[in-house]
Design a protein around this motif. Structure first.
Motif, PDB file in Angstrom:
ATOM      1  N   SER A 122       3.512  12.653  -2.713  1.00 14.44           N
ATOM      2  CA  SER A 122       3.630  12.307  -1.291  1.00 14.44           C
ATOM      3  C   SER A 122       5.035  12.548  -0.761  1.00 14.44           C
ATOM      4  O   SER A 122       5.216  12.862   0.421  1.00 14.44           O
ATOM      5  CB  SER A 122       3.235  10.841  -1.068  1.00 14.44           C
ATOM      6  OG  SER A 122       4.091   9.970  -1.797  1.00 14.44           O
TER       7      SER A 122
ATOM      8  N   GLN B 166       4.757   3.379  -3.840  1.00 14.13           N
ATOM      9  CA  GLN B 166       3.487   4.023  -4.171  1.00 14.13           C
ATOM     10  C   GLN B 166       3.090   3.615  -5.587  1.00 14.13           C
ATOM     11  O   GLN B 166       3.461   4.282  -6.558  1.00 14.13           O
ATOM     12  CB  GLN B 166       3.559   5.548  -4.063  1.00 14.13           C
ATOM     13  CG  GLN B 166       2.173   6.184  -4.251  1.00 14.13           C
ATOM     14  CD  GLN B 166       2.214   7.690  -4.241  1.00 14.13           C
ATOM     15  OE1 GLN B 166       3.037   8.300  -4.908  1.00 14.13           O
ATOM     16  NE2 GLN B 166       1.334   8.301  -3.475  1.00 14.13           N
TER      17      GLN B 166
ATOM     18  N   TYR C  37       0.051  14.151   3.655  1.00 10.08           N
ATOM     19  CA  TYR C  37       0.952  13.079   3.212  1.00 10.08           C
ATOM     20  C   TYR C  37       0.161  11.795   3.018  1.00 10.08           C
ATOM     21  O   TYR C  37       0.315  11.102   2.003  1.00 10.08           O
ATOM     22  CB  TYR C  37       2.067  12.838   4.227  1.00 10.08           C
ATOM     23  CG  TYR C  37       2.742  11.503   3.992  1.00 10.08           C
ATOM     24  CD1 TYR C  37       3.545  11.300   2.882  1.00 10.08           C
ATOM     25  CD2 TYR C  37       2.506  10.421   4.844  1.00 10.08           C
ATOM     26  CE1 TYR C  37       4.124  10.057   2.621  1.00 10.08           C
ATOM     27  CE2 TYR C  37       3.079   9.185   4.601  1.00 10.08           C
ATOM     28  CZ  TYR C  37       3.895   9.010   3.483  1.00 10.08           C
ATOM     29  OH  TYR C  37       4.445   7.771   3.241  1.00 10.08           O
TER      30      TYR C  37
ATOM     31  N   THR D 238      -1.986  11.893  -0.183  1.00  6.36           N
ATOM     32  CA  THR D 238      -1.240  11.733  -1.435  1.00  6.36           C
ATOM     33  C   THR D 238      -0.569  10.374  -1.542  1.00  6.36           C
ATOM     34  O   THR D 238      -0.361   9.867  -2.649  1.00  6.36           O
ATOM     35  CB  THR D 238      -0.179  12.840  -1.578  1.00  6.36           C
ATOM     36  OG1 THR D 238       0.618  12.894  -0.376  1.00  6.36           O
ATOM     37  CG2 THR D 238      -0.830  14.191  -1.780  1.00  6.36           C
ATOM     38  N   GLN D 239      -0.221   9.773  -0.422  1.00 11.96           N
ATOM     39  CA  GLN D 239       0.402   8.454  -0.459  1.00 11.96           C
ATOM     40  C   GLN D 239      -0.610   7.381  -0.843  1.00 11.96           C
ATOM     41  O   GLN D 239      -0.269   6.383  -1.479  1.00 11.96           O
ATOM     42  CB  GLN D 239       1.027   8.118   0.902  1.00 11.96           C
ATOM     43  CG  GLN D 239       1.640   6.734   1.009  1.00 11.96           C
ATOM     44  CD  GLN D 239       2.851   6.543   0.097  1.00 11.96           C
ATOM     45  OE1 GLN D 239       3.454   7.496  -0.365  1.00 11.96           O
ATOM     46  NE2 GLN D 239       3.203   5.290  -0.161  1.00 11.96           N
TER      47      GLN D 239
END
Length: 385
Positions: A37, A239, A87, A90-91
Motif C-alpha cells: 500500500s 497496516q 491503494y 492493498t491497505q
C-alpha cells in the motif's frame, strides 16, 4: 523569463516538496516492511505532484511546459483514479496480489502517455502540424479532459463503495477496529470529488467566458492540499499483517461448519438446539481461554480455536448473541473491566490501564464499548464502587 516565487507559487511549491519527501518515505517503508500500500500511495502522491508542476512553474514565471513543451505528457489525471482505488485495496488486504486483469485499469493513461510522447518527440514542427491537422480539429484535447473527469468520478465511486463495504466487514472480523477504520480516506475522497467538481465548473465556464490562468490556481490549490493531507495521514496509518479484506469473497457466504457432516446452506435454518450448543461452545472457549485479552483477536483466530470456519462462527455470533464479532468480544472485555474496577488490589490502576489489562487497545474504543454495554461511561462505574 521573469522568475519569481509569489504566494501562489509558494503554496504549490511547498506541497510539491512535501510530496516528494513523503514519496521517498513511503518507498523506504514499503521496502523495509513489505507494505504494498505504501508504493501505491507513493505513486498517487507523485502523480498529484506531477500534475501540479506546469501550474507551479507558471506561477514562478517559467512557461516552457505551457508553451514549447505543451504536448509533453505532463497530465496524470487518468492514473490518479486507479491509484486511489488500488491503494485502498492493498491497505485493507495485506495479501492483495496485482494480477494481469488489473493492468486494464491503467490502459487509458498508457494510451495518453505514449500518444503525447510520440508526438512530442517529433519536434516542435511536428507537434504544430499534428495539432493543426489532427489534435485540434478532432477535439482530442477536450475528449481527454472529459475522459479524465469521468475516470475520476468512476474511481471515486468504486473506491467509496469498496470503503463502505470494508467498514461493514471490519466489525465482523476484527476486535480492534479503531485504528483500521480509515476515517481520513473518506475525507480524501470528498476532496477528490471537490476537485472533480471544480474542474467541471472551470471546463464548462471555458465555453462561455475566458478563464484566466490565475483562476486555475483554485483547482491546483485543492490538489496541493490533497498532497499534504494524504501524505501526512497516509503515513500514520498502520497496516496489521493479518488484515485481509478479500473483495473476491462475498459478504454473505454459505454457512457451514468443519465439524458438521453436512454443510448448512444459507437458505436453511439451522436446528435451534444445534445453534444453542454452538453458542455455548463459542462462549466457553472465549471465556475459559480468555481470548478477549488479545487486543488483535480476529474471527479467524476464534474459528481456529473451535476447529470451524469463519462463516459458521460469524453466523452463530450474529444469530445466537445478536451481535457482531466486535461487540461480542468487547462485551467480555467490559465484563472483565467491571470486575477489575471494584477489585481493591487494583485500586492503584487508572481506568485506561485497567482497559488495557482487559484487552482494549484504545481509549475511544474502551469508552464506546462500556457505554454501549452498560449505558454509562467508565468513570460512572467507579463512583458506584
Amino acid at each position: 523569463m521573469n522568475f519569481q516565487v509569489n504566494l501562489y507559487a509558494f503554496v504549490l511549491l511547498f506541497a510539491f516538496l512535501q510530496g516528494l519527501f513523503y514519496v521517498y518515505q513511503f518507498c523506504k517503508r514499503g521496502f523495509s516492511e513489505e507494505r504494498a500500500s505504501d508504493f501505491w500511495l507513493a505513486g498517487l502522491i507523485l502523480a498529484l505532484c506531477i500534475t501540479n508542476i506546469p501550474s507551479m512553474l507558471g506561477f514562478m514565471g517559467i512557461y516552457i511546459l505551457g508553451q514549447d513543451w505543451w504536448f509533453f505528457p505532463q497530465d496524470t489525471g487518468l492514473i490518479i483514479g486507479p491509484l486511489v482505488y488500488f491503494y485502498l485495496k492493498t491497505q485493507t488486504n495485506a495479501q492483495f496480489k496485482f494480477n494481469a486483469v488489473d493492468y486494464w485499469h491503467f490502459l487509458p493513461y498508457v494510451v495518453y502517455f505514449f500518444y503525447h510522447l510520440l508526438v512530442f518527440l517529433s519536434g516542435k514542427e511536428g507537434v504544430d502540424w499534428w495539432a493543426q491537422r489532427i489534435h485540434n480539429p478532432f477535439q482530442l484535447g477536450n475528449l481527454h479532459s472529459v475522459t479524465e473527469i469521468v475516470s475520476l468520478l468512476v474511481y471515486t465511486i468504486l473506491s467509496l463503495r469498496l470503503y463502505r463495504r470494508y467498514r461493514r466487514w471490519l466489525p465482523t472480523e476484527r476486535s480492534d477496529t479503531e485504528a483500521m477504520l480509515l476515517n481520513w480516506y473518506k475525507n480524501f475522497l470528498a476532496l477528490i470529488v471537490l476537485g472533480v467538481v471544480s474542474a467541471q465548473v472551470l471546463y464548462v465556464l471555458g465555453f462561455f467566458v475566458s478563464i484566466a490562468y490565475w483562476d486555475d490556481w483554485i483547482l491546483r490549490a485543492i490538489v496541493a492540499f490533497n498532497i499534504c493531507y494524504i501524505s501526512f495521514n497516509g503515513y500514520l496509518q498502520p497496516q496489521p499483517h493479518r488484515l485481509i479484506f478479500d473483495t473476491n469473497i462475498p459478504m454473505e457466504s454459505n454457512f457451514g461448519s468443519a465439524n458438521l457432516e453436512t454443510a448448512i446452506k444459507k437458505t436453511e435454518k439451522p436446528d435451534p438446539v444445534e445453534l444453542e450448543i454452538w453458542c455455548k461452545k463459542v462462549e466457553v472457549v472465549v471465556q475459559t481461554e480468555k481470548l478477549y485479552l488479545n487486543p488483535e483477536l480476529t474471527l479467524s483466530d476464534l474459528s481456529a480455536k473451535l476447529n470451524s470456519n469463519n462463516s459458521w462462527v460469524s453466523y452463530v455470533i450474529n444469530t445466537g448473541f445478536q451481535k457482531n464479532f466486535n461487540d461480542f468480544v468487547n462485551a467480555f472485555r467490559v465484563a472483565d473491566f467491571q470486575e477489575k474496577v471494584i477489585d481493591p488490589k487494583l485500586s492503584h490502576y487508572t481506568l485506561l490501564a485497567l482497559a488495557y489489562e482487559c484487552g482494549f487497545n484504545s481509549k475511544s474504543t474502551f469508552n464506546r464499548a462500556v457505554k454501549k454495554a452498560t449505558g454509562e461511561l467508565p468513570s460512572a462505574l467507579v463512583t458506584k464502587k
